[in-house]
Enzyme design. Structure first.
Site, mmCIF file in Angstrom:
data_model
loop_
_atom_site.group_PDB
_atom_site.id
_atom_site.type_symbol
_atom_site.label_atom_id
_atom_site.label_comp_id
_atom_site.label_asym_id
_atom_site.label_seq_id
_atom_site.Cartn_x
_atom_site.Cartn_y
_atom_site.Cartn_z
ATOM 1 N N GLU A 82 35.700 20.305 52.748
ATOM 2 C CA GLU A 82 35.742 19.895 54.151
ATOM 3 C C GLU A 82 34.975 18.590 54.284
ATOM 4 O O GLU A 82 33.841 18.488 53.837
ATOM 5 C CB GLU A 82 35.109 20.984 55.028
ATOM 6 C CG GLU A 82 35.858 22.309 54.967
ATOM 7 C CD GLU A 82 34.979 23.504 55.277
ATOM 8 O OE1 GLU A 82 33.744 23.345 55.267
ATOM 9 O OE2 GLU A 82 35.529 24.591 55.517
ATOM 10 N N TYR A 201 21.145 21.983 56.177
ATOM 11 C CA TYR A 201 22.466 22.018 56.807
ATOM 12 C C TYR A 201 22.346 21.947 58.330
ATOM 13 O O TYR A 201 23.123 21.251 58.998
ATOM 14 C CB TYR A 201 23.219 23.285 56.395
ATOM 15 C CG TYR A 201 24.161 23.082 55.233
ATOM 16 C CD1 TYR A 201 25.530 22.972 55.432
ATOM 17 C CD2 TYR A 201 23.686 22.993 53.926
ATOM 18 C CE1 TYR A 201 26.407 22.787 54.381
ATOM 19 C CE2 TYR A 201 24.547 22.807 52.855
ATOM 20 C CZ TYR A 201 25.905 22.700 53.081
ATOM 21 O OH TYR A 201 26.769 22.517 52.035
#
Length: 589
Positions: A82, A201
């Site tokens: 992604e 993240y």
């Protein structure tokens, strides 16, 4: 080496580094990091292509960036990547790489035009009860306690999180939320994974909190990433006379230590089964891809599971030998040994020609899989799957060779220690056909049709024993710096090298470490694009607050009486100020 932002440095070409024409480079591994290092050596380091040598233990390049039509097994993809607009070094690289079809069009241009024409958007992010969209799909369903835990983790320094697991900083309410369901299945996090990586993240992708439920921020290549990214990059390098050596294993790199300086002096190789060695001078640069998530992959077929027996593999062995020579070269055993059983190791590529599956895919995704547009825009997660099965269907065709009547579906299960709901076996023990049956069951195919559809499909399971090794709990020093302190000609590249702020398991991390390695060893005088600074942007932070609370304003939050009084006083105080303007723009008041 230094970081930059804005387009002043981005559009600049550096001057030729001193003595660049006399440099040689030896790159261990032909994955994206290794290929990117070669490209930066040529473009920015201005090292002659025929001075660059890439060693690959397999018979073809690409590393984990794969996608292949195997004559015996069929179509195989071990995973999908992604991507998003703020992969700064990735796009810095591919703006310079021509497509296979048109030398005047860059890979970035093709990618940009395609995603403008066919943007990512998921209408269904999670299903349950055999194909039904979960009733809360689109909401993050975070409790106030869970949001507080997220904030606390973000505000904790990495030094305080050494070897800490995600399930040691979050409680049960967090793990019941849709946020965790979306987050874990999108990024492949397990509850036992590193809290440091979770924190990175959260900070790195805070600008995507508002699109977790529809994945509209993601971008995808035209075909699988091997054909769309790797093959053009290989062609570019070969046109520059870069030397590719396959069936070549680097068994060891001898590093001398003197007066605080570390210098690679010899490469020990096995080439086509024969032992060789290469003596190195200080002008010979060495770039090592240490570790691998797809090392030791095994393959099954429609009627056989992927074998579970495996050896550690050459990439881990080389890293161990380097680590034995210097503590600054990391601690590889932290990543590939003692991986929990409750993890992801199996993915499967299912190729369908039976159109009976189409209506059920349409029902789940709201899209015709043969329309040529992105189908799932990333994973659709099956909430009540014991395997926590994920479904990903890219634009069709996903391979250039793919026939018009073929539909390719990629599946993965994040829990390998649980029996399936329809096939009562662990996913690791299942053949391709059995994994396909479990998928068909969960999307609502009538049970009387499941066996015949699965038998007519071709499903290839793969076992990747180290696929989650990036996320193993770690502490400072477990990953070596891209260029270790005192290193004169040796650098580490890829997702097991350490660079600050960026996140592993991404194409961006591979390219960033390659860029940093080349720029440091050659002293390239050009700024490296910094990691996108969304976590320092007040607007982005406030926007994430809005979406973490499921699009509630501050006045709509479940506050107690004292908090409501405090909020009213605060809002009165900021009336007519710039802060009020920002809060209104971000829908918080």
């Amino acid at each position: 080496m230094y970081y930059s932002n804005g387009n002043y440095e981005a559009f600049a070409h550096p001057q030729k580094p001193e003595n660049a024409e006399n440099k040689s480079a030896y790159i261990v591994g032909s994955g994206l990091a290794g290929l990117a290092a070669a490209a930066f050596l040529i473009r920015d380091g201005q090292v002659p292509g025929n001075n660059i040598h890439i060693f690959e233990e397999l018979e073809l390049p690409g590393g984990s960036m794969d996608g292949i039509l195997n004559e015996q097994r069929g179509y195989i993809i071990r995973g999908g990547r992604e991507m998003e607009p703020h992969f700064e070094t990735l796009w810095d690289l591919f703006r310079s790489i021509p497509t296979l079809d048109d030398p005047e069009t860059s890979v970035l241009d093709e990618f940009y035009w395609l995603n403008k024409k066919d943007p990512s958007y998921s209408t269904t992010r999670a299903i349950e009860n055999r194909g039904e969209q979960i009733t809360t799909d689109g909401q993050l369903t975070l409790s106030r306690k869970a949001i507080t835990e997220i904030a606390k983790l973000v505000l904790t320094s990495e030094k305080q999180l050494g070897d800490v697991k995600i399930n040691e900083v979050f409680g049960s309410e967090f793990f019941k939320s849709n946020f965790w369901l979306y987050w874990s299945t999108m990024f492949a996090f397990e509850p036992w994974a590193s809290a440091i990586e979770m924190r990175r993240y959260l900070l790195r992708f805070v600008h995507h909190v508002g699109t977790l439920q529809n994945m509209s921020a993601l971008k995808f290549t035209k075909f699988n990433q091997y054909e769309s990214l790797v093959k053009p990059l290989i062609k570019f390098l070969k046109n520059k006379n870069v030397d590719f050596q396959y069936n070549t294993t680097v068994n060891n790199i001898i590093v001398s230590h003197s007066n605080g300086k570390k210098t690679a002096t010899e490469l020990v190789l096995t080439v086509d089964g024969e032992k060789e060695s290469i003596s190195l001078s200080p002008d010979d640069l060495v770039f090592v891809t240490n570790g691998s998530i797809t090392e030791s992959t095994t393959y099954g077929d429609n009627t056989h599971p992927a074998p579970q027996e495996h050896k550690a593999g050459a990439s881990w062995d080389l890293w161990e030998k380097l680590a034995d020579q210097d503590t600054e070269f990391g601690r590889p055993s932290k990543f590939y040994k003692n991986i929990p059983k409750a993890n992801w190791v199996i993915s499967a590529t299912c190729t369908f020609t039976d159109d009976r599956v189409i209506p059920y895919i349409k029902k789940v995704t709201g899209k015709d899989p043969h329309s040529g547009s992105i189908v799932t825009s990333g994973p659709v997660s099956i909430k009540d799957s014991n395997w926590l099965l994920g479904i990903s269907i890219s634009r069709q065709p996903h391979f250039q060779q793919q026939k018009s009547n073929e539909l390719i579906v990629w599946l993965y299960g994040l829990f390998s220690d649980q029996p399936g709901n329809y096939v009562h076996k662990k996913i690791t023990d299942c053949s391709g056909e059995e994994i396909c049956k479990e998928f068909l069951y969960h999307i609502g195919v009538p049970e009387e049709q499941i066996d015949s559809i699965a038998k007519s499909a071709n499903s290839v399971p793969v076992n990747m024993p180290y696929i989650t090794s990036y996320f193993m709990p770690r502490t400072e020093g477990d990953r070596p710096l891209v260029v270790p302190t005192g290193s004169q000609n040796l650098a580490f590249i890829g997702n097991f090298a350490e660079t600050s702020r960026d996140t592993v398991f991404t194409t961006e991390y591979s390219v960033r470490t390659a860029m940093e390695a080349v720029y440091q060893l050659l002293d390239v005088d050009r700024g490296i694009p910094e990691v996108f600074a969304s976590s320092f942007d007040l607007r982005t932070i406030l926007d994430s607050v809005y979406y973490l609370n499921d699009q509630k304003s501050l006045q709509e939050l479940p506050l107690n009486k004292i908090e409501k009084v405090g909020l009213d006083a605060f809002l009165k105080k900021i009336q007519g100020t710039y802060l009020e303007e920002i809060l209104k723009e971000e829908k918080l008041i």
